[in-house]
Design an enzyme around this catalytic site. Structure first.
Site, PDB file in Angstrom:
ATOM      1  N   TRP A  60      -4.777  -8.040   3.770  1.00  0.00           N
ATOM      2  CA  TRP A  60      -3.951  -9.107   3.213  1.00  0.00           C
ATOM      3  C   TRP A  60      -3.926 -10.301   4.160  1.00  0.00           C
ATOM      4  O   TRP A  60      -4.296 -10.189   5.304  1.00  0.00           O
ATOM      5  CB  TRP A  60      -2.522  -8.618   2.969  1.00  0.00           C
ATOM      6  CG  TRP A  60      -1.871  -8.021   4.157  1.00  0.00           C
ATOM      7  CD1 TRP A  60      -1.217  -8.686   5.172  1.00  0.00           C
ATOM      8  CD2 TRP A  60      -1.782  -6.634   4.504  1.00  0.00           C
ATOM      9  NE1 TRP A  60      -0.740  -7.812   6.108  1.00  0.00           N
ATOM     10  CE2 TRP A  60      -1.069  -6.544   5.725  1.00  0.00           C
ATOM     11  CE3 TRP A  60      -2.229  -5.465   3.889  1.00  0.00           C
ATOM     12  CZ2 TRP A  60      -0.799  -5.332   6.352  1.00  0.00           C
ATOM     13  CZ3 TRP A  60      -1.957  -4.265   4.513  1.00  0.00           C
ATOM     14  CH2 TRP A  60      -1.253  -4.191   5.726  1.00  0.00           C
TER      15      TRP A  60
ATOM     16  N   CYS B 296      -7.287  -1.150   7.031  1.00  0.00           N
ATOM     17  CA  CYS B 296      -6.154  -1.715   6.299  1.00  0.00           C
ATOM     18  C   CYS B 296      -5.323  -2.562   7.252  1.00  0.00           C
ATOM     19  O   CYS B 296      -5.004  -2.119   8.365  1.00  0.00           O
ATOM     20  CB  CYS B 296      -5.289  -0.611   5.688  1.00  0.00           C
ATOM     21  SG  CYS B 296      -3.872  -1.221   4.751  1.00  0.00           S
TER      22      CYS B 296
ATOM     23  N   ASP C 281      -8.600  -2.665   2.711  1.00  0.00           N
ATOM     24  CA  ASP C 281      -7.380  -3.011   1.978  1.00  0.00           C
ATOM     25  C   ASP C 281      -6.626  -3.970   2.886  1.00  0.00           C
ATOM     26  O   ASP C 281      -5.869  -3.553   3.768  1.00  0.00           O
ATOM     27  CB  ASP C 281      -6.564  -1.757   1.690  1.00  0.00           C
ATOM     28  CG  ASP C 281      -5.314  -2.043   0.872  1.00  0.00           C
ATOM     29  OD1 ASP C 281      -5.106  -3.226   0.507  1.00  0.00           O
ATOM     30  OD2 ASP C 281      -4.548  -1.104   0.595  1.00  0.00           O
TER      31      ASP C 281
ATOM     32  N   SER D  44       0.856  -1.186   0.000  1.00  0.00           N
ATOM     33  CA  SER D  44       0.000   0.000   0.000  1.00  0.00           C
ATOM     34  C   SER D  44       0.892   1.236   0.000  1.00  0.00           C
ATOM     35  O   SER D  44       1.822   1.346   0.811  1.00  0.00           O
ATOM     36  CB  SER D  44      -0.903   0.009   1.236  1.00  0.00           C
ATOM     37  OG  SER D  44      -1.793  -1.080   1.207  1.00  0.00           O
TER      38      SER D  44
END
Length: 665
Positions: free
Chosen positions: A665, A618, A663, A453
């Site tokens: 992961w 995030c 966002d 990011s």
């Protein structure tokens, strides 16, 4: 002579003659140009983006894939949707698996197919269509499969002449698990195609490789039965590429480029995943204090004259290289000349993929830049190299480890997967196994790009882009495990170049003063929010944004260890760029405090963002993101006096409105 010539014509005649001559030359030039549509097709790079200018071939012919299947005697079409390269790798392996039955397949990147070609799928007869598609983000197709998925969703073409199978790649920690695979499987059946086997779904959070192998081992016999293919066991061990040793000058060898030869020396925009920009590193500094046992890097790249554009919230793709110590170990174990120039040439002369990676190059460059030597080795690799073990015990154990079931499968999970043994570890452990280096290079997957990011705003940092990355490093027994890209970046010096490109993100910020914005980003999850905060400061200085609630929830272990960007954030709070700053410390006191605990404490603010603002998150999808979502659902349940099941439904509506953005992961 001039006077004589001018006496024959008046001025208007001369103008007429000149115009006729110009038009004639232009017409002759135009008539002798190739068809622009054909030239556009032929200029496309091969699917692996690796052929040199001498060996480059079109990604497909003017006739398209339908004609290629017929003319090249192929009866299997494999199309992949890949974001990080895994689906592409599995497609290539599946293509090779079909050689067991003496079949040839065509493997396609859908991005390099003309849109009107998709209608020709309905014209195919006695053809097996295989889709190997990953789901990216929140149920989205990968970048290269967007046109294909849009076509599949909207077309009404009759596909009753073909048979199909779909393998999806996803991650169960995400809400829309394998959404793209499910869409493809359902729509192909609705369009009349005959399903050979049920949808296969790989879970990257568990063991995607195992999921794929189990599905493949059921799929191949089912396809053989459906089409009447006969098994040819010897064909499976056949090589896909042949080795050609070369003598050439260094300037004709790939040295780490991904597309055009010497592209790092003579860069030409536009820059993308197949043609990254070799950016100069401006800053590479540690963000953790001396008390930390970890490392987190703040890195800045100079975009120079690249004309690369990005927005706050986008991702930066970084191409890493393998550690030199690992490359040296392979060279020593297999005893070959690492500086030897070579090519690996596809034995299927009509294949799109002429080389597995950019060729010609040297063995050292290939091991450094193009193949993954750090990831846990795959079972099919162990099976292929077992025959090169001179010690019978080594050979037996390698064969056992390559098994997909029983004792061997359990041993593989323990010895390879859990303990993360790479090809380097395997060759060191089974020292009598000395496969030829060209076979190793053929078997290993490509070294893939890593995404980060972006932690800056182009409005605040002109011609520069920043990322924030925790360095992955830990030990398993006596073996040191290092993250490929973060280790690569950590040891880069200011002035060094790194191949990068920008990937657009769906995370965007609203700076409307009437709306409450809540940003949740523990650890390096702060990255996109740092960019948004920078941008808001610039807009406030310009007078286009005034007050409003703009809140950040940040989490780390300890204020004296890993409170990254501490001075920046507290200055933003003092200057009212951030209206609220809440920091959760999980190792500072008798009780662990996480960002979700702070959300509960600041319920009024968070609920206001849910009602008429934005909530952005995030970070880690598996734990943090789930915990935050559950906290929000309980908050909705409490505030609106509804069950948690009903609150979940309300949260889904909030999410679909694009006011909850993740966002993760």
């Amino acid at each position: 002579m001039t006077d004589w010539f001018s006496s024959l014509f008046d001025t208007s005649d001369l103008y007429t003659v000149v115009i006729v001559l110009v038009l004639g030359v232009a017409g002759y030039w135009y008539m002798n140009q190739p068809d622009p549509r054909a030239s556009r097709k032929h200029e496309l790079r091969p699917l692996n983006g690796s052929a040199s200018s001498q060996s480059r071939t079109p990604a497909y012919t003017d006739e398209g894939f339908a004609a290629r299947l017929k003319n090249e005697h192929r009866d299997i079409l494999i199309i992949y949707g890949s974001q990080t390269g895994t689906a592409e790798e599995l497609s290539g392996r599946l293509s090779k698996n079909f050689t067991r039955y003496g079949r040839k397949s065509l493997v396609l990147d859908p991005e390099e197919v003309e849109e009107d070609e998709w209608t020709k799928l309905g014209e195919l007869e006695n053809t097996l269509l295989v889709l190997c598609v990953a789901t990216y983000g929140e149920g989205d197709p990968t970048d290269n499969a967007q046109k294909l998925i849009e076509w599949i969703k909207t077309t009404d073409v009759d596909l009753s002449k073909i048979q199909f199978a779909v393998f999806g790649l996803g991650n169960k920690t995400y809400e829309h698990y394998n959404e793209i695979g499910k869409i493809c499987d359902r729509r192909l059946a609705e369009l009349g195609a005959k399903r050979v086997i049920e949808l296969g779904m790989g879970d990257d959070d568990a063991n995607l490789e195992e999921d794929f192998c189990k599905w493949r081992d059921m799929f191949l016999p089912a396809a053989a039965t459906s089409f009447g293919w006969e098994l040819d066991p010897e064909a499976e061990s056949a090589r896909q590429y042949k080795l050609q040793l070369m003598e050439t000058t260094p300037d004709r060898l790939y040295s780490g480029e991904f597309g055009r030869l010497n592209s790092h020396v003579k860069p030409r925009p536009p820059f993308d995943q197949k043609t990254p920009y070799f950016a100069t590193m401006k800053v590479n500094r540690e963000l953790h204090t001396d008390k930390s046992d970890r490392s987190c890097r703040h890195i800045e790249f100079d975009l120079g004259t690249s004309m690369i554009r990005y927005e706050a919230g986008d991702h930066l793709g970084v191409y890493p290289t393998n550690e030199s110590r690992l490359v040296d170990t392979i060279c020593s174990l297999l005893e070959f000349d690492p500086n030897q120039a070579f090519k690996l040439i596809n034995l299927d002369e009509e294949s799109n993929k002429k080389h597995p990676f950019p060729c010609p190059t040297t063995f050292r460059v290939a091991l450094t830049h193009y193949v993954d030597i750090s990831a846990p080795v795959k079972a099919h690799v162990l099976k292929a190299i077992a025959e090169f073990a001179s010690d019978e015990e080594h050979k037996k154990k390698l064969i056992l480890l390559s098994s997909n079931e029983g004792e061997g499968h359990a041993l593989f999970n323990d010895f390879v997967t859990r303990e993360r043994r790479s090809i380097v570890d395997i060759l060191a452990e089974f020292s009598s196994c000395k496969p030829p280096i060209d076979l190793v290079l053929e078997l290993l997957p490509r070294l893939q790009v890593r995404y980060y990011s972006i932690s800056s705003s182009p409005k605040a940092v002109d011609k520069s882009v920043h990322i924030t990355a925790v360095v992955t490093q830990y030990k398993i027994g006596e073996r040191q495990i290092n993250g490929v890209c973060t280790t690569f970046l950590r040891h880069k010096n200011v002035g060094d170049t790194v191949p990068i490109f920008v990937r657009k993100s769906t995370m965007r910020m609203s700076y409307n003063d009437s709306q409450t914005v809540v940003m949740i980003g523990p650890g390096t999850g702060i990255a996109p929010f740092r960019g948004f905060i920078q941008e808001r400061k610039v807009l406030m200085e310009r007078g286009t944004v005034g007050g409003g609630k703009f809140a950040l929830f940040f989490g780390c272990r300890h204020p004296e260890i890993d409170y990254i960007y501490k001075d920046e954030l507290e200055t933003y709070k003092t200057d009212n760029v951030l209206s609220h700053l809440f920091v959760a410390f999980s190792r500072n006191g008798p009780k662990k405090v996480y960002v979700q605990d702070k959300l509960v404490e600041e319920e009024e603010l968070v609920y206001a963002a849910y009602e008429s603002g934005y909530i952005l998150i995030c970070g880690d999808a598996k734990n943090m993101c789930r915990d935050v979502q559950q906290t929000l659902i309980k908050m909705i349940s409490k505030r609106e006096s509804v069950s948690e099941e009903d609150a979940l439904g309300k949260f889904r509506v909030f999410e679909k409105s694009r006011r909850y953005l993740a966002d993760v992961w």
